[in-house]
Write an enzyme that holds these catalytic residues in place. Structure first.
Site, PDB file in Angstrom:
ATOM      1  N   ASP A  61       0.919  -1.108   0.060  1.00 53.48           N
ATOM      2  CA  ASP A  61      -0.205  -0.001  -0.031  1.00 53.48           C
ATOM      3  C   ASP A  61       0.857   1.285  -0.166  1.00 53.48           C
ATOM      4  OD1 ASP A  61      -2.174   1.698   0.360  1.00 53.48           O
ATOM      5  OD2 ASP A  61      -1.653   1.764   2.442  1.00 53.48           O
ATOM      6  N   THR A  94      -3.265   5.144  -3.859  1.00 53.18           N
ATOM      7  CA  THR A  94      -1.981   5.999  -3.122  1.00 53.18           C
ATOM      8  C   THR A  94      -0.780   5.796  -4.010  1.00 53.18           C
ATOM      9  OG1 THR A  94      -1.668   4.063  -1.675  1.00 53.18           O
ATOM     10  CG2 THR A  94      -2.880   5.923  -0.544  1.00 53.18           C
ATOM     11  N   THR A  95      -0.453   4.748  -4.407  1.00 52.30           N
ATOM     12  CA  THR A  95       0.793   4.426  -5.248  1.00 52.30           C
ATOM     13  C   THR A  95       0.475   5.413  -6.532  1.00 52.30           C
ATOM     14  OG1 THR A  95       0.711   2.271  -4.529  1.00 52.30           O
ATOM     15  CG2 THR A  95       2.397   2.658  -6.271  1.00 52.30           C
TER      16      THR A  95
END
Length: 545
Positions: A61, A94-95
Site C-alpha cells: 500500500d 495511493t501508489t
C-alpha cells in the site's frame, strides 16, 4: 573601493536557488516514486520494511510504505503528504498518486532546464487538470441506486478491483462479499469506526468471518469467572464505567481509629458499599455486565453465584460499538439502572477463536455495526490483510457516496491522455507543449502496470493508443493475457472520485514543487544530539550515543 559583503544569514546556512535547485527537487521526487513504483497493480511486488526496533512490515500500500520511509528531503515530503491525503480521503490509489506526481515532474524537467518559466507551466497544468476532471465526470458511468441487487454487484466489483493488487488477491471473491456486507450494515453516515477488525493468529484466511454485531476479546478475569454461564438468550446488558472492587484505604484517605471495633466498622462499611453496588446491578435484571474499569474477584464471584456474566477492563471503542449495536448507554453510577439504559441483544455467547476467547453479541436490535474477525498464519500477513480490507472498505464507502464509476487498469488514464493530446493540438503557444507533456505523463499508469507484470510496455501502449483513437473508450491493460481488453466489460471498476482525487492531488503537488525557487536550510545547532538533550519524550533512558 570594495563594497562590504552583507552577511544576512548565519554561517553554514545552505541556500540553493534557481534552476539547478528546482531540478534537484524534481530528482528527489523521482527517487520517492522509484520506491513505490513496483507495487502498482495486480502484479505489483511487496516491500518489506524494518523499522528501528526491528519490527518488520510487509505491504504494498503506497501510503503505508511512504509513511514508514523516513523521508527527510523537504520537497519529497510533499509526495508523502499527498499519498497520505489520498489514503485518508479515498483509501485507495495511493501508489498511483505518487507515481503521477513524479511523472508530471519528470516530463517537465526538460522544459525547466531550457528556462521555461515555472508559472507558465503551472498555469497549463491547472488547465489540464480541470479539463481532465471535467472529462472524467462526463464519461463516468453512474450507478443505479434504487436497484439494490445491481448496486450490490457493482460494489462487489469495486471491492474486488481494490483487492486485486493486494496480497489477498486470491481470496478476493470471499473478501469482497464480506466487505460489502460490512459496509451495507452501517447507517447513513458510514462511519469507519463502526466496523471493527480483530486479528486472530492461526487458521486459514477462509476461516475469517463477519459478525453482524459486536465481538471482542475476552478481557482479564478473576477467580470465579469460569463458573459464569457463557451463553444467554435475549440478555439485558449493563454498560458501566464503574470500578467494582475493594479499594485499599491508604490510597484514598487517612482514618485514625482508637479501637479495633472502629476499624472493623470501617471495613464493614466498605464491604457494604461494594455489596450494595452489586445488589443494585443484580436487581436491575441485567445478565451481562461490561465495565471499562476493573471488576474485582469479589464481584466476579457474586455475579457467578447469581448466573450473571461480567467482563471488566473492556476497551473504550468496544464499549462504544456495543452501545451503538445493543442500545443502552454507558453509566457512571449504578444508582439508575432502569430498563432504558440497558442494552439488548438476541444472543450473547463466548466462543473460542484460535487461541483466544471472544465474546459475541449477535442479533443486535440497532445493529449498525459489525466485526470482521481475520484469521491467518503470520502476524505480518494478517496485518497486511487488515490494511487491504481497510482500502476495500473505503472504496466501497466512496462508491456508495459518489455513485459513478470508471474502468481501472489504465483505461481512464489512456482516455484522458488521448483527450488532452487532441485538445493540445487545438491551442497555440507553449501551452500546447505543456498539455501534451501532461497527457504523456498520464501514460505512466498503464506503462507501469505492464512493467510490473513483465509485459512489453511499448507494444501494449501502442495498441492502447490505437484502440483509444478508434473510440475504444474503456480499453486498458489485460494483466491475465498480456494484451489489451475492455476493462469495463471485464469489471475492473473503481469509483471515479478515486481518479479525480488522484489527479488533482498529483498536479497540485507538482505545481507546488515547481513554484519553489529557493531552499534555505538552517545550519544544525551546535548540539548535534536530539533536541532536549538525551532524554527524549516517553523513554526514560538516555540514548546510547
Amino acid at each position: 573601493m570594495m563594497p562590504t559583503p552583507v552577511i544576512l544569514l548565519k554561517e553554514g546556512t545552505d541556500t540553493s536557488q534557481g534552476i539547478p535547485q528546482l531540478v534537484s527537487n524534481i530528482n528527489a521526487c523521482q527517487v520517492i516514486a522509484e520506491a513505490v513504483r513496483t507495487t502498482l497493480g495486480p502484479r505489483g511486488m511487496d516491500k518489506l520494511m524494518v523499522d528501528g526496533r526491528g519490527k518488520a512490515t510487509i505491504s504494498n500500500d503506497g501510503a503505508t510504505i511512504l509513511k514508514l520511509l523516513d523521508v527527510v528531503h523537504p520537497a519529497a515530503k510533499t509526495l508523502v503528504d499527498i499519498a497520505r491525503s489520498q489514503d485518508a480521503e479515498v483509501g485507495d490509489g495511493t501508489t498511483s498518486v505518487t507515481l503521477l506526481a513524479a511523472e508530471f515532474l519528470k516530463q517537465l524537467k526538460s522544459y525547466v532546464e531550457e528556462g521555461l518559466h515555472p508559472q507558465t507551466i503551472i498555469r497549463s497544468f491547472r488547465t489540464a487538470t480541470q479539463l481532465a476532471v471535467k472529462k472524467i465526470n462526463e464519461i463516468a458511468v453512474s450507478v443505479k441506486k434504487y436497484d439494490k441487487q445491481e448496486q450490490r454487484q457493482l460494489l462487489e466489483k469495486c471491492a474486488a478491483t481494490a483487492l486485486n493488487s493486494k496480497l489477498i488477491a486470491g481470496q478476493k471473491e470471499f473478501f469482497s462479499k464480506m466487505v460489502v456486507d460490512a459496509v451495507m450494515s452501517l447507517d447513513e453516515l458510514l462511519s469507519l469506526k463502526m466496523i471493527g477488525i480483530k486479528k486472530v493468529q492461526g487458521g486459514a484466511l477462509e476461516d475469517s468471518q463477519m459478525i453482524s454485531g459486536v465481538a471482542f476479546k475476552k478481557t482479564f478475569s478473576y477467580a470465579g469467572f469460569e463458573m459464569q454461564p457463557k451463553r444467554y438468550d435475549n440478555p439485558k446488558i449493563a454498560l458501566l464505567n464503574v470500578e467494582l472492587e475493594l479499594k485499599a484505604e491508604k490510597d484514598n484517605a487517612e482514618v485514625r481509629v482508637k479501637s479495633v471495633e472502629e476499624y472493623q466498622a470501617i471495613v464493614d462499611a466498605e464491604w457494604n458499599i461494594l455489596y450494595d453496588k452489586l445488589e443494585k446491578i443484580y436487581q436491575s435484571g441485567a445478565k451481562v455486565v461490561l465495565s471499562k474499569l476493573p471488576i474485582g474477584d469479589v464481584a466476579t464471584q457474586f455475579f457467578a453465584d447469581r448466573d450473571l456474566f461480567c467482563a471488566g477492563r473492556v476497551q473504550e471503542e468496544d464499549m462504544k460499538r456495543t452501545m451503538m449495536a445493543c442500545g443502552g448507554s454507558i453509566q457512571t453510577s449504578v444508582g439508575a439502572l432502569t430498563d432504558d439504559v440497558l442494552g439488548l441483544c438476541e444472543l450473547f455467547e463466548e466462543v473460542q477463536v484460535g487461541g483466544e476467547r471472544y465474546n459475541f453479541f449477535k442479533g443486535c436490535p440497532k445493529a449498525k455495526t459489525c466485526t470482521i474477525i481475520l484469521r491467518g498464519g503470520a502476524e505480518q500477513f494478517t496485518e497486511e490483510t487488515e490494511r487491504s480490507l481497510h482500502d476495500a472498505i473505503m472504496i466501497v464507502r466512496r462508491a456508495i457516496k459518489s455513485d459513478s464509476i470508471v474502468a481501472g487498469g489504465g483505461a481512464i488514464e489512456m482516455e484522458l491522455s488521448k483527450y488532452l493530446r487532441d485538445y493540445s493540438r487545438t491551442i497555440p503557444g507553449k501551452q500546447q507543449l505543456l498539455i501534451g507533456a501532461y497527457a504523456k505523463a498520464l501514460e505512466i499508469i498503464p506503462r507501469q502496470l505492464c512493467d510490473n507484470a513483465g509485459f512489453d510496455a511499448t507494444n501494449i501502449l501502442n495498441k492502447l493508443r490505437a484502440k483509444h483513437a478508434q473510440g475504444g473508450m474503456w480499453y486498458g491493460v489485460d494483466i491475465n493475457n498480456e494484451d489489451i481488453a475492455d476493462n469495463y466489460v471485464a469489471c475492473v471498476w473503481e469509483p471515479s472520485i478515486v481518479r479525480i482525487n488522484a489527479l488533482t492531488a498529483a498536479s497540485e503537488a507538482a505545481c507546488l514543487i515547481l513554484s519553489v525557487d529557493e531552499t534555505i536550510k538552517n545550519p544544525r545547532s551546535s548540539m548535534d544530539g536530539p533536541p532536549g538533550g538525551g532524554r527524549g519524550r516517553g523513554c526514560g533512558r538516555p540514548h546510547a550515543h
